[in-house]
Design a protein around this motif. Sequence first.
Motif, PDB file in Angstrom:
ATOM      1  N   GLU A  93      -3.340   4.340  -4.829  1.00  0.00           N
ATOM      2  CA  GLU A  93      -1.988   4.619  -5.303  1.00  0.00           C
ATOM      3  C   GLU A  93      -2.029   5.717  -6.364  1.00  0.00           C
ATOM      4  OE1 GLU A  93      -0.090   1.103  -6.766  1.00  0.00           O
ATOM      5  OE2 GLU A  93       1.636   2.186  -7.524  1.00  0.00           O
ATOM      6  N   ILE A  95      -0.477   9.757  -6.329  1.00  0.00           N
ATOM      7  CA  ILE A  95       0.333  10.365  -7.381  1.00  0.00           C
ATOM      8  C   ILE A  95      -0.335  11.625  -7.917  1.00  0.00           C
ATOM      9  CG2 ILE A  95       1.284  10.012  -9.693  1.00  0.00           C
ATOM     10  CD1 ILE A  95       1.383   6.991  -9.015  1.00  0.00           C
ATOM     11  N   ALA A 130       0.069   9.461 -15.036  1.00  0.00           N
ATOM     12  CA  ALA A 130      -0.555  10.616 -14.381  1.00  0.00           C
ATOM     13  C   ALA A 130       0.161  11.902 -14.764  1.00  0.00           C
ATOM     14  CB  ALA A 130      -0.521  10.438 -12.866  1.00  0.00           C
ATOM     15  N   ARG A 131       1.451  11.798 -14.931  1.00  0.00           N
ATOM     16  CA  ARG A 131       2.244  12.990 -15.139  1.00  0.00           C
ATOM     17  C   ARG A 131       2.151  13.519 -16.566  1.00  0.00           C
ATOM     18  NH1 ARG A 131       6.025  15.392 -12.132  1.00  0.00           N
ATOM     19  NH2 ARG A 131       7.657  16.521 -13.233  1.00  0.00           N
ATOM     20  N   ARG A 187       0.847  -1.176   0.000  1.00  0.00           N
ATOM     21  CA  ARG A 187       0.000   0.000   0.000  1.00  0.00           C
ATOM     22  C   ARG A 187       0.884   1.228   0.000  1.00  0.00           C
ATOM     23  NH1 ARG A 187      -5.476   0.223   3.609  1.00  0.00           N
ATOM     24  NH2 ARG A 187      -6.481   1.794   2.326  1.00  0.00           N
ATOM     25  N   TRP A 188       0.751   2.020  -1.024  1.00  0.00           N
ATOM     26  CA  TRP A 188       1.565   3.216  -1.112  1.00  0.00           C
ATOM     27  C   TRP A 188       1.046   4.289  -0.170  1.00  0.00           C
ATOM     28  CZ3 TRP A 188       6.047   4.295  -3.797  1.00  0.00           C
ATOM     29  CH2 TRP A 188       6.506   3.266  -4.605  1.00  0.00           C
ATOM     30  N   HIS A 217       6.916  -3.360  -7.275  1.00  0.00           N
ATOM     31  CA  HIS A 217       6.192  -2.201  -6.742  1.00  0.00           C
ATOM     32  C   HIS A 217       6.633  -0.936  -7.456  1.00  0.00           C
ATOM     33  CE1 HIS A 217       6.272  -4.786  -2.914  1.00  0.00           C
ATOM     34  NE2 HIS A 217       5.141  -4.980  -3.556  1.00  0.00           N
ATOM     35  N   HIS A 241       5.620   7.838  -1.606  1.00  0.00           N
ATOM     36  CA  HIS A 241       5.591   8.435  -2.939  1.00  0.00           C
ATOM     37  C   HIS A 241       6.567   9.612  -3.013  1.00  0.00           C
ATOM     38  CE1 HIS A 241       4.177   9.753  -6.804  1.00  0.00           C
ATOM     39  NE2 HIS A 241       3.806  10.932  -6.327  1.00  0.00           N
ATOM     40  N   LYS A 288       2.339   4.118 -13.284  1.00  0.00           N
ATOM     41  CA  LYS A 288       1.222   4.989 -12.917  1.00  0.00           C
ATOM     42  C   LYS A 288       1.667   6.448 -12.892  1.00  0.00           C
ATOM     43  CE  LYS A 288      -1.885   2.154 -10.165  1.00  0.00           C
ATOM     44  NZ  LYS A 288      -1.243   0.841 -10.133  1.00  0.00           N
ATOM     45  N   TYR A 289       2.852   6.639 -12.401  1.00  0.00           N
ATOM     46  CA  TYR A 289       3.395   7.987 -12.288  1.00  0.00           C
ATOM     47  C   TYR A 289       3.533   8.623 -13.666  1.00  0.00           C
ATOM     48  CZ  TYR A 289       6.820  11.636 -11.104  1.00  0.00           C
ATOM     49  OH  TYR A 289       7.475  12.821 -10.951  1.00  0.00           O
ATOM     50  N   VAL A 343       9.390  10.088  -5.720  1.00  0.00           N
ATOM     51  CA  VAL A 343       9.550  11.238  -6.612  1.00  0.00           C
ATOM     52  C   VAL A 343      10.968  11.811  -6.499  1.00  0.00           C
ATOM     53  CG1 VAL A 343       8.762  13.591  -7.076  1.00  0.00           C
ATOM     54  CG2 VAL A 343       7.106  11.815  -6.606  1.00  0.00           C
ATOM     55  N   SER A 355       5.447  -0.805 -11.229  1.00  0.00           N
ATOM     56  CA  SER A 355       4.055  -0.457 -11.510  1.00  0.00           C
ATOM     57  C   SER A 355       3.751   0.958 -11.033  1.00  0.00           C
ATOM     58  CB  SER A 355       3.105  -1.487 -10.894  1.00  0.00           C
ATOM     59  OG  SER A 355       2.722  -1.116  -9.610  1.00  0.00           O
ATOM     60  N   HIS A 356       4.438   1.375 -10.009  1.00  0.00           N
ATOM     61  CA  HIS A 356       4.220   2.741  -9.527  1.00  0.00           C
ATOM     62  C   HIS A 356       4.775   3.759 -10.539  1.00  0.00           C
ATOM     63  CE1 HIS A 356       3.071   5.498  -6.352  1.00  0.00           C
ATOM     64  NE2 HIS A 356       4.201   6.158  -6.507  1.00  0.00           N
TER      65      HIS A 356
END
Lengths: 503, 259
Positions: B75, B79, A321-322, A270-271, A310, A276, A317-318, A280, A313-314
Amino acid sequence: MEARPALSIQRSGAKQLSNLGASGALSSSLPVLPTSLEETYPKLPESQQVSLERELMTRPLAMHATPLPSSSGVVGHMFSSSSGFSTDLHYSSVSLHEKHSRKTPFISQSSTNGASLPLTHSSHSGMLQSPASNHFTKENNNASWCTDSLPGFLDFPVNTPVQNNQIESSSCSGVMASEDFGKRNDWQEWADQLITDDDTLNTNWNELLVDANVSDLEPKMEYQVPKISSNFPAHQPKVHPQIPAQSGEICTVVTSSSSANSAPGKPRMRWTPELHEAFVDAVNKLGGGERATPKGVLKLMKVEGLTIYHVKSHLQKYRTARYRPESSEGSSEKKSTPMEEMSSLDLKTGIEITEALRLQMEVQKRLHEQLEIQRKLQLRIEEQGRYLQMMFEKQCNSGTDKLKASSSTLESPSALSMDALQNSPDKSELEASQADSGKTGSDPVTASSTLEINLRNLGEKQKAPETEASEKLEPDVCVSSSQPTKRAREDEAAKSSAEPALN
Amino acid sequence: MKFGKRLKRQIDETLPGWRDKYLSYKELKKLVRLISAAPPMLSGSLEYGKAEAEFVCLLNNEIEKFNLFFMEQEEDFIIRHKELQQRIQRVIDIWGPNGIRSSETDYKEEMGKIRKDIVDFHGEMVLLENYSNINYTGLAKILKKYDKRTGGLLRLPFIQKVLQQPFFTTDLVSKLVKECESTIDAVFPIVEEESNRGEREAVTVAGEGIFRNTVAALLTMQEIRNGSSTYSHFSLPPLHLPDSDFIQSIQLNSPIPIL
C-alpha cells in the motif's frame, strides 16, 4: 458428528450474546459450554471433517454479513464485552480453536479465489487475516486462560487463542446476521454509533504506532490530540447504555479490547494503483491531503466494500508519504543520506554519487531478476507436485489397471498445465485450491499411501519434463546430475515414512 | 550452512523495521523437534492430529504476519510510486527544457535529489520481493522437515495455499519495480563518459542501507540454492549469477551494522 453439538451450543451462545439484553441468561447458559466442548475435543480427528463442512456453511454467511461494514466490528464488541463477565466463554473458544484455525487458510483460500473482484476478496480474507495482529493489545487479558485451558499447548505464542477468538466472532456474525434480520435496522444504528467510537480509538492507535516508526511525531500529534479529546467523551456515554448490566470495571475492558479488536478486526483490503488513483482524485477534490477527511473521501470514492477504516489508514499513509519528502527536501535531505554509506563508498563528487547509485541500482536489478526467475521456477515445481498428486488421485479412483496408461500420457499434460500456469496462474491455482480443500480433510492414511505409490510410479516420468522446463526457463540453471539417485532415495524415504502410518 | 542460520543473517541485514516480520523458523523447528521426539504416533491418532494442528496453527499465524506486513508495504509503495512520478513531472514542468522556468542547473539539482530517492525506492520494493520469497522458502523448508520427521504429508497441500497468499503474490510490486526501472532509464540516461569508466574497484558497503541489504540478499540466495542436504524434486537447481564476481567484489565489511 461430534462437532455439531459443539457448534450449535456455540451458536446459541452467540445468540445469547446478540440479545445481550439479559445478562442473567448469559451467565447461566455459559457454564454448559466448557464441559460439552471438552468432550468433543479428544475426538478431533474425526470431527474435523464435519466441522469443516459446518464451517464452510457458516463462513459464507459471515461473508454476506460484511457488506454492512460494521458487522464484524460489532460482534467483536459483543464478544469482548462479555469477556468481562465470563471466562467460561473464552474457554469454549479455546477448545474450539484447533478446528477453527486449522481450517482457516483453506477456507479463506477457496472463498478468496472464488471472488474475482479484488474488493470482495479482501473483505473476507480480511476477516481471517485480521486476527494475527490482534494480540498486541489483547495479550494481557488472554494470557492467563490460554495456558490453563490447553495443557498440551507447549510454549506457544500467546496470540493463537486470540486469533480463534476473532475468527469465531466473525462466524458468529454470520449467524447473527441471518437470525437477526428483522432487527437489522436498529442494530445498524447501534453499529454506527459503535463504529464511530471505534474510529477514533482506532486511529489514535494507528497513528501513534505509525508515527513512532516514522519518528515525526510532532506535526501529526498536533491535530490528532484535539480529535481524541473531543470524541472520547462524546462516544463513551453512547456505548455504555447499549451493553446492559455493566460495572465500571467492565467498561474499561470494553473500551480497551474494542480498540484492539476493531483495529485489526476491520476487513483488510489490498490497495491497487487504480484504487489509489480514485483516492487521490477524491482527496484533491476535497482540497488536498491535509484538508480531506476520511468520511469525505469515502463518499467521493464510491467504491463498494471500501470502509472508513481503509480510507483512514490510507489517508494516514498518504499524508506521511506526501509530506515527509517535502519537508526533508531542504536541510534534512543531506542528513537522510546515511553517513556511513556515503563515507565508506568514499564519495566526494557528484559523479561518484551517481556512480554509486548506478551500482546500487545494478545490484537491485540483478536481485529482482533472480527473484523473478526463482519464483517462476518455484511455481513450476509446485505445480508439478500438485499435478502429480492430482493424477495420482485420479488413478486411485479409476483403479490400478489404468495406472499404466495414464502415467504414459503424463508428459504432455504436464507440459500443458505448466503453460496454463504461466498464462493464468490464478485460474489454475484456483482449481488447485478447490481440489485441495476437499483433499486435506481426507484420511491421512489413504493420502500417505497415495503419495508413496505416486512417487514410485511417476518418479521416472517426472524427471523429463522438469529438466526440460527448467532449461527452457533459464539457460544458466544447471540441473544437477545427481537428481535421479537423490530422488530415488527420497522415494525410499517417503515409503519408509509412510509405513508406520499404514500399520 | 543451515537454512536457519542463513535466514538469521538475512534478518540481521534487513531494514530495522522489518526484523520481526520474518518467519520464526527457530520456533517452528523447535516444535517439529518436539513433535517428532514424542513416541511414534499412529497417523490419524488423537495426539498426532493435535500436534499437527498446533504446528499448522503456528504456521497460519506466521502467514498472517507476512500478509499483514506485505500488504502494508505494498500500500505504501503504491502511494510512493505515484508521488515520485508526480515529483518528477513537476520538476520537468518547471525546470525542464520546455518548462516554465527552464534551467539546466536547477533541473539537474532537483533530479539529483530524486535520483537517490527513486533508487532507494526501487531497492525497497525489490527487498520486499525478497522478503516474500525467503519466507516462502522458509515455509517450504520447515514443512519438508516436518514431513520428514513425522512422516506426515503436510507440505504439498499446505504450500498450495501459501502460493495464493497475498504475501506471495508479488505481481503488483514486480510491476512497480519495472516501472521504476524504466523511469530511471528515461529520466537519467546513461552519459557516455560514465559508462566508459573502466573496471570497478572492489566496493565495500557499510551501514544498513538498502544497497547493503540487497547485496546480502543476493549472496544468501546463492547460498541457499547451492544445495540442500536433503535434495528432492522440490529443490531448486543451484543459482549461477551471470556476474557473480561482481557481486562477490562487493564486500559486506561487517555483519553487525554500526549505528
